[in-house]
Design an enzyme around this catalytic site. Structure first.
Site, short mmCIF file in Angstrom:
data_model
loop_
_atom_site.label_atom_id
_atom_site.label_comp_id
_atom_site.label_asym_id
_atom_site.label_seq_id
_atom_site.Cartn_x
_atom_site.Cartn_y
_atom_site.Cartn_z
N PHE B 123 10.90 59.53 -1.28
CA PHE B 123 11.38 58.25 -0.77
C PHE B 123 11.54 58.32 0.76
CE2 PHE B 123 15.01 55.48 0.41
CZ PHE B 123 14.37 54.27 0.21
N GLN B 124 11.03 57.34 1.44
CA GLN B 124 11.05 57.26 2.91
C GLN B 124 10.44 58.49 3.57
OE1 GLN B 124 15.00 55.89 4.24
NE2 GLN B 124 14.25 53.80 4.06
N LYS B 173 15.93 66.79 6.69
CA LYS B 173 17.36 66.55 6.47
C LYS B 173 18.15 67.84 6.25
CE LYS B 173 20.65 63.65 4.01
NZ LYS B 173 20.87 62.57 3.03
N MET B 493 -2.63 34.18 28.39
CA MET B 493 -3.75 34.98 28.87
C MET B 493 -4.93 34.88 27.90
SD MET B 493 -4.74 36.60 31.45
CE MET B 493 -3.58 37.48 32.50
#
Lengths: 158, 588
Positions: B123-124, B173, B493
């Site tokens: 996850f993540q 982590k 632009m």
């Protein structure tokens, strides 16, 4: 070139070629010396300006310790070929003669299947590969990529 | 490699999260721009327990990176970003690429999933090292908690030295787990055998350069962002004054030499002044300082300055002779190298060819008289507010002292042309990558340092919407930024190019009546919003926005400008630097 033997260093090197549109014709890499350094031989093509840019960009990678274009000096190029062939009818003698003349050896044989080992200049390996099909059927091959070293006293070392 | 370590006897044991924060303090960090999330929680807890670094909670991680970038550009110190893994990390990529293209020292610390989960599609999880590889100067994946301080020290060293750039530190982590304690050691000196950036240029090359400079008949000094990043303004200005040579500045180099200096011809390149581009094209010698002959400068390299010999001073050897071959390459930092050149000039007493120089200046003055930048924008006569007039007034009212932070598009070019920068690090913009959405967050990184001068965002209704959520962050930290939005209800632009090259077919460059009421939007974030469209309102409202009573407030000034205005001069594609459109119906 000499590269810190660290995680991600090789990915950065190869990634640079892709990002800047350079081709890698051959790449050989292994740790040398105390194992903290990888020696990398990269074969690529381009005019002087392009090669200069490639060297400068590689030098910008933090993990690149030293880099030289060995084609600027007289140098030695070597490549290792392992090739597996199925021999045509009764051509063992011809195969042995061809391998011997190329300075190679037969490292495995099983009935009509032979595995050959040859070390030499890339061009010599190319011409051997051109000669083989007259004698045997090519089944599988693996090439190490080119290794290079300069001749004489000039060295690329820490 | 051997490192010297500093050991803190009072707090010998700490966790990876605490060591990270402590190392950032030791590296001199004041602010972190970030956004928390699962993999970063140990680090955020360590941040909570200290008061030496202030954490700025952004609303989007891209904005955090631009804030750190703006802080770095204005202060010269590296900006620091902290994000969680996965989307937190990937959201920083545009900001990292922006810093990379303009050589800005930014440190991005991304949390990562625990080490043993890397590669499992956790996850993540995202491969931040791989994702960021093409747009960083270097990156570190921390594989042992006790190596965190060393990674921080190396990251700061690499980001600031040589050609500066962004560095990523990816920290799984478990490396910051409070349960894992170790002795804190911060390296006092960083040594890397594979990284030895240059300092002063080679003396032989410097002598050759001086010989060429003194022999030149039509010299131009061409200055880029390297002179600003290298803090070389003082040395550069004295060289320019001593030689009396004309100076042109790139979009990134504005302010390196005062725009008000007699020798300054303003900006060169795609929207540079006529005289700057003509001088470059006709020069017999170009001395490039911290510039890289970008395609927005050279136009077609095959037609670039046909008679010029080139001296190229740059810290990055790969920038030299990459696009245009250099006759005298000098690898080195601008500051010590220019100092050396000044010393040699003074000592030798040699002077440039004054007769040739006078003739050269006469030609340049003729160019300036013929087609210099248009200045006669009426304040009240027109039916619509002219965008150039807004910038002229901004310069007048802020007395040329503001930090002007721009987004990307026509407003950026108007600001570059008409806000004459007399000091370095006052003009902040994304020149290389051209990142819309850069302006507001970059300005926030500057406003946080509470400078004495106003921090102004010059933007448009297109760019501002790319990071407008940061108005909320501005409220939280009380950042009194002044947002000057040149609203032409179109991607100006893009529309200009469509007018010129695509038969006026405005493909997806207008909003079909869908724009918000920006003043009301700013109000809903708790700021002051004002919209004006009448030319007669411009001066009084601008004066009020920059008055003392507004000093502590963020003001969003939405200015409806002439929607048909183009930026000129404009380089003609495929031509030399002397090929320009000077107005809608005049070409060189």
């Amino acid at each position: 070139m000499l590269l810190e033997n660290e995680a991600g260093a090789l990915a950065r090197t190869v990634g640079l070629f892709a990002q800047r549109g350079y081709n890698v014709d051959s790449l050989a890499v292994a740790p040398v010396d105390d194992g903290s350094v990888s020696r990398v031989t990269i074969m690529t093509a381009g005019d002087d300006r392009r090669i200069e840019q490639i060297i400068k960009q590689l030098n910008k990678l933090i993990e690149v310790i030293k880099i030289v274009d060995i084609t600027e000096d007289s140098h030695i190029e070597r490549e290792l070929l392992l090739v597996k062939v199925r021999i045509h009818n009764n051509r063992q003698k011809d195969l042995q003669r061809l391998i011997a003349s190329a300075g190679g050896s037969i490292v495995d044989s099983n009935q009509d299947i032979y595995t050959l080992e040859i070390t030499g200049e890339p061009l010599a390996i190319d011409s051997l590969l051109e000669a083989l099909p007259g004698i045997a059927q090519l089944m599988e091959m693996v090439r190490s990529g080119v290794l290079g070293i300069t001749k004489g006293s000039k060295i690329l070392a820490l | 490699m051997e490192q010297e370590y500093k050991i803190d006897p009072e707090q010998a044991e700490m966790s990876g999260g605490e060591a990270l924060v402590r190392a950032l303090v030791d590296a001199g960090v004041e602010y972190i721009f970030g956004y928390p999330g699962g993999a970063a929680l140990h680090i955020y807890d360590a941040l909570f327990k200290q008061n030496r670094i202030e954490h700025i909670l952004v609303r989007h991680e891209q904005a955090a990176t631009h804030m750190a970038d703006g802080y770095a550009r204005a202060t010269g110190k590296p900006g620091v970003v902290l994000v969680t893994s996965g989307p937190g990390a990937s959201n920083t990529i545009t900001g990292i690429a922006t810093a990379h293209m303009d050589s800005i020292p930014v440190i991005v610390i991304s949390a990562q999933v625990p080490f043993d989960q890397i590669g499992t599609d956790a996850f993540q999880e995202t491969d931040m090292i791989g994702l960021s590889r093409p747009v960083v100067k270097h990156s570190f994946l921390v594989m042992k908690p006790e190596l965190i301080p060393e990674a921080v020290a190396k990251a700061f060293y690499i980001a600031q030295t040589g050609r500066p750039g962004p560095v990523v530190i990816d920290i799984p982590k478990d490396m910051t787990d409070p349960a894992v304690q170790f002795p804190y050691r911060y390296p006092e000196k960083v040594f890397m055998r594979s990284y030895n950036p240059a300092d002063t240029g080679h003396p032989g090359q410097i002598r050759r350069a001086l010989d060429l400079l003194l022999a030149a008949k039509r010299p131009v000094i061409y200055v880029g962002g390297g002179a600003i990043q290298g803090n070389a303004s003082a040395e550069l200005s004295s060289l320019v004054t001593r030689l009396g040579f004309p100076v042109v500045q790139t979009l990134m180099g504005l302010g390196a030499v005062p725009a008000s200096a007699r020798e300054s011809l303003g900006m060169l390149g795609m929207h540079g002044t006529y005289e700057a581009n003509m001088a470059m094209h006709h020069a017999d010698l170009i001395f490039s300082i911290g510039a890289r002959f970008d395609d927005r400068v050279t136009n077609n390299p095959d037609k670039f300055s046909p008679q010029a010999r080139i001296i190229h001073l740059d810290i990055d050897p790969a920038s030299i002779s990459k696009i245009i071959n250099a006759n005298v390459p000098i690898v080195g930092l601008a500051k010590p190298t220019l100092r050396k050149m000044n010393e040699l000039l003074v000592r030798s007493g040699r002077q440039p060819d004054s007769e040739a120089l006078a003739a050269w200046w006469k030609r340049i003055e003729e160019w300036r008289q013929a087609h210099g930048l248009r200045q006669d924008f009426e304040e009240e006569g027109n039916s619509a507010i002219m965008p150039q007039k807004v910038i002229q007034l901004l310069h007048e009212i802020t007395e040329g002292n503001a930090f002007v932070v721009s987004d990307v598009g026509q407003h950026q070019m108007f600001a570059a042309q008409y806000y004459h920068f007399d000091e370095p690090r006052r003009w902040i913009n994304s020149g290389g990558l051209g990142t819309m959405g850069f302006g507001l967050p970059a300005a926030m990184g500057i406003a946080l340092t509470r400078p004495d001068n106003p921090v102004v965002v010059v933007t448009g209704e297109g760019s501002i919407q790319m990071n407008i959520q940061e108005l909320s962050t501005c409220k939280q930290y009380g950042l009194p930024i002044k947002i000057i939005s040149l609203n032409n209800e179109a991607l100006g632009m893009v529309k200009q190019w469509q007018d010129i090259s695509y038969g006026g077919r405005h493909s997806s460059s207008t909003y079909q009546g869908s724009l918000p009421d920006f003043a009301a939007l700013a109000e809903s974030y708790g700021h002051l919003g004002i919209r004006i469209s009448r030319p007669s309102d411009l001066r009084p409202v601008m004066e009020r926005v920059f008055s003392a009573e507004m000093a502590d407030r963020l003001v969003f000034l939405d200015i409806m400008v002439d929607p048909n205005e183009h930026v000129y001069p404009m380089a003609i594609k495929g031509g030399g630097m002397n090929d320009m459109m000077l107005s809608k119906d005049m070409r060189t």
